[in-house]
Motif scaffolding. Structure first.
Motif, short mmCIF file in Angstrom:
data_model
loop_
_atom_site.label_atom_id
_atom_site.label_comp_id
_atom_site.label_asym_id
_atom_site.label_seq_id
_atom_site.Cartn_x
_atom_site.Cartn_y
_atom_site.Cartn_z
N ILE A 289 0.82 -1.22 0.00
CA ILE A 289 0.00 0.00 0.00
C ILE A 289 0.85 1.27 0.00
N ARG A 290 0.40 2.24 -0.80
CA ARG A 290 1.09 3.53 -0.90
C ARG A 290 0.19 4.71 -0.61
N ASP A 291 -1.15 4.54 -0.83
CA ASP A 291 -2.00 5.73 -0.72
C ASP A 291 -3.47 5.34 -0.58
N HIS A 292 -4.25 6.29 -0.04
CA HIS A 292 -5.71 6.24 -0.04
C HIS A 292 -6.20 7.45 -0.82
N THR A 293 -7.17 7.23 -1.71
CA THR A 293 -7.64 8.33 -2.55
C THR A 293 -9.17 8.42 -2.54
N ASN A 294 -9.68 9.49 -3.14
CA ASN A 294 -11.08 9.83 -3.30
C ASN A 294 -11.65 10.39 -1.99
N SER A 295 -12.93 10.74 -2.01
CA SER A 295 -13.52 11.57 -0.96
C SER A 295 -13.53 10.92 0.42
N ASN A 296 -13.64 9.60 0.49
CA ASN A 296 -13.69 8.93 1.78
C ASN A 296 -12.32 8.46 2.28
N ALA A 297 -11.27 8.92 1.63
CA ALA A 297 -9.92 8.47 2.02
C ALA A 297 -9.61 8.72 3.49
N PRO A 298 -9.92 9.90 4.06
CA PRO A 298 -9.59 10.12 5.47
C PRO A 298 -10.32 9.16 6.41
N LEU A 299 -11.61 8.92 6.14
CA LEU A 299 -12.39 8.03 6.99
C LEU A 299 -11.91 6.59 6.84
N GLN A 300 -11.67 6.16 5.61
CA GLN A 300 -11.16 4.82 5.36
C GLN A 300 -9.84 4.60 6.10
N THR A 301 -8.96 5.57 6.01
CA THR A 301 -7.67 5.48 6.68
C THR A 301 -7.85 5.39 8.18
N GLY A 302 -8.82 6.15 8.70
CA GLY A 302 -9.11 6.10 10.12
C GLY A 302 -9.64 4.75 10.56
N TRP A 303 -10.55 4.20 9.78
CA TRP A 303 -11.12 2.90 10.14
C TRP A 303 -10.07 1.80 10.12
N ALA A 304 -9.39 1.64 8.99
CA ALA A 304 -8.37 0.58 8.90
C ALA A 304 -7.23 0.87 9.88
N GLY A 305 -6.88 2.14 9.99
CA GLY A 305 -5.78 2.53 10.87
C GLY A 305 -6.08 2.38 12.34
N SER A 306 -7.34 2.15 12.70
CA SER A 306 -7.68 1.86 14.09
C SER A 306 -7.42 0.39 14.43
N SER A 307 -7.61 -0.49 13.47
CA SER A 307 -7.45 -1.92 13.72
C SER A 307 -5.99 -2.38 13.61
N TRP A 308 -5.25 -1.84 12.66
CA TRP A 308 -3.86 -2.30 12.46
C TRP A 308 -3.02 -2.21 13.73
N PRO A 309 -2.97 -1.07 14.42
CA PRO A 309 -2.09 -1.03 15.60
C PRO A 309 -2.55 -1.91 16.75
N ARG A 310 -3.84 -2.18 16.86
CA ARG A 310 -4.30 -3.12 17.88
C ARG A 310 -3.67 -4.49 17.64
N ALA A 311 -3.70 -4.93 16.39
CA ALA A 311 -3.10 -6.21 16.04
C ALA A 311 -1.59 -6.19 16.27
N ALA A 312 -0.96 -5.12 15.79
CA ALA A 312 0.50 -5.04 15.85
C ALA A 312 1.02 -5.00 17.28
N GLU A 313 0.30 -4.30 18.17
CA GLU A 313 0.73 -4.22 19.56
C GLU A 313 0.75 -5.60 20.22
N ILE A 314 -0.28 -6.39 19.96
CA ILE A 314 -0.34 -7.72 20.58
C ILE A 314 0.77 -8.60 20.04
N ILE A 315 0.96 -8.58 18.73
CA ILE A 315 1.97 -9.45 18.13
C ILE A 315 3.38 -9.01 18.54
N LYS A 316 3.69 -7.75 18.42
CA LYS A 316 5.06 -7.28 18.70
C LYS A 316 5.45 -7.52 20.16
N TYR A 317 4.48 -7.36 21.06
CA TYR A 317 4.84 -7.38 22.48
C TYR A 317 4.43 -8.64 23.24
#
Length: 391
Positions: free
Chosen positions: A135-163
């Motif tokens: 992935i390199r980018d999010h585009t079009n009108s809902n890009a900020p919301l999409q990034t917020g939604w997906a970006g809320s779940s990714w670090p939850r997963a990453a925190e559990i796995i990394k630590y």
């Protein structure tokens, strides 16, 4: 004179009587706690012990999670270089795939922690690696919301796995770079759209900041979050009109009423989107609860501030109608669009169980809806992780 005033201010600060304006004091901890995005190690350990013992509602919540498509060990990631999301998902080029792969990574991480089956940890890593490679980018009108939604779940997963996973995650640095360069710039400056947008974006920004141990971004996101939360849920102490976000220039009553979906009577717990529909309101309330929970884990308990009061009244107000109370004519013209979603567990646990607030309607709705599932956007498995969880 100036020296005297400074000394007096310093003395007052030491005595603990000089109150910082909301958002003025640094929010980032001296050292970040991991895992520390929405769910802590103590909460994970409590959950694991209850599931292992077959206790309810946790075992039922776990079974529901494991029966979902997100826990499938045969899941194939579907990453895209550019995710294009238009209004109302038109076009939808990778949007659903990204959100659901992120939820799947979190689901697999939870499954790993509870079962200690390394296949789930490796599947979570596979999902995170697939997206961070492409992935390199999010585009079009809902890009900020999409990034917020997906970006809320990714670090939850990453925190559990990394630590918590002792195996190898060779590409964790690449994943961090993805969060820092693809996600954070899209969300950190906020949004002037409906309030659920900015709240979800700040949830993602706070979670990403924890994973990256980025204190400056954490502080910026938290300040934006506190301003938006105050402008999203009304308290009678706000005065005749709701608070506003300065950049939106809602400087007349007419503008405020229009922004609040035509609602002109304001009562405790009313949301900026109540008269739009309960579903979008649920997104906003859920994001508020997630940021408050992350902040608590990181050492600053926002539940004892106006954030907690707004969440408490917001949940209680909407739970009442979700449970079947009829709308008064002064509320949204007497017509409500229900559908709050699986969003009450985190706030109920923090405010009713931990702090002892009476939240009768919220408690009834929470128990009625157990075990809470996923909204397939950014909320997942909160009866499992936060239902009556004292940690």
């Amino acid at each position: 004179m100036r020296r005297t005033a400074l000394l007096a201010a310093s003395a007052a600060l030491v005595a603990g009587v000089l109150a910082w304006p909301a958002g003025a004091a640094p929010d980032a901890p001296a050292a970040f706690v991991h895992p520390g995005v929405t769910v802590s190690k103590g909460q994970l350990d409590f959950t694991r012990s209850k599931v292992t013992a077959g206790a309810q509602p946790w075992k039922g919540a776990f079974d529901r999670m494991m029966a979902s498509k997100y826990a499938d060990l045969n899941r194939t990631p579907r990453p895209r270089a550019v995710v294009e999301c238009g209004s109302y998902s038109n076009p939808n080029l990778g949007c659903t795939d990204e959100r659901e792969d992120a939820i799947a990574a979190y689901t697999q991480a939870l499954a790993w922690y509870i079962t200690r089956d390394e296949r789930h940890a490796r599947k979570a890593i596979e999902l995170m690696d697939a997206w961070s490679a492409v992935i390199r980018d999010h585009t079009n009108s809902n890009a900020p919301l999409q990034t917020g939604w997906a970006g809320s779940s990714w670090p939850r997963a990453a925190e559990i796995i990394k630590y918590t996973y002792s195996g190898t995650w060779a590409n964790s640095g690449r994943f961090a770079t993805m969060l820092r360069t693809v996600y954070l710039p899209e969300i950190i400056n906020g949004s002037n759209s409906n309030g659920n947008w900015e709240l979800s974006m700040m949830e993602a920004a706070v979670g990403i900041s924890v994973f990256l141990e980025d204190k400056a971004s954490y502080d910026k996101a938290m300040a934006t979050f506190r301003t938006r939360t105050a402008a999203y849920v009304y308290l009678e102490s706000d005065g005749a009109l709701p608070k506003t976000v300065p950049s939106q220039n809602l400087n007349t009553r007419e503008k405020v009423v229009k922004y609040w979906q035509g609602q002109s009577t304001f009562v405790n717990g009313l949301s900026q989107e109540t008269c739009r529909d309960f579903t979008h309101t649920g997104y906003g309330l859920s994001a508020i609860s997630h940021v408050a929970e992350t902040s608590r884990i990181q050492g600053q308990d926002l539940y004892g501030t106006d954030v907690g009061e707004r969440l408490r009244h917001g949940l209680g107000f909407h739970a009442k109608y979700q449970l079947g109370a009829g709308a008064e004519s002064r509320l949204c013209g007497g017509s409500l669009k229900l559908g709050l979603g699986p969003v009450t567990e985190v706030g109920h646990n923090a405010l009713a169980n931990r702090l002892g607030h009476a939240m009768t309607n919220t408690a009834t709705l929470t128990r009625q809806d157990r075990p809470a599932g996923s909204n397939n956007l950014f909320v997942a498995w909160e009866t499992l992780t936060h239902g009556d969880n004292p940690a």
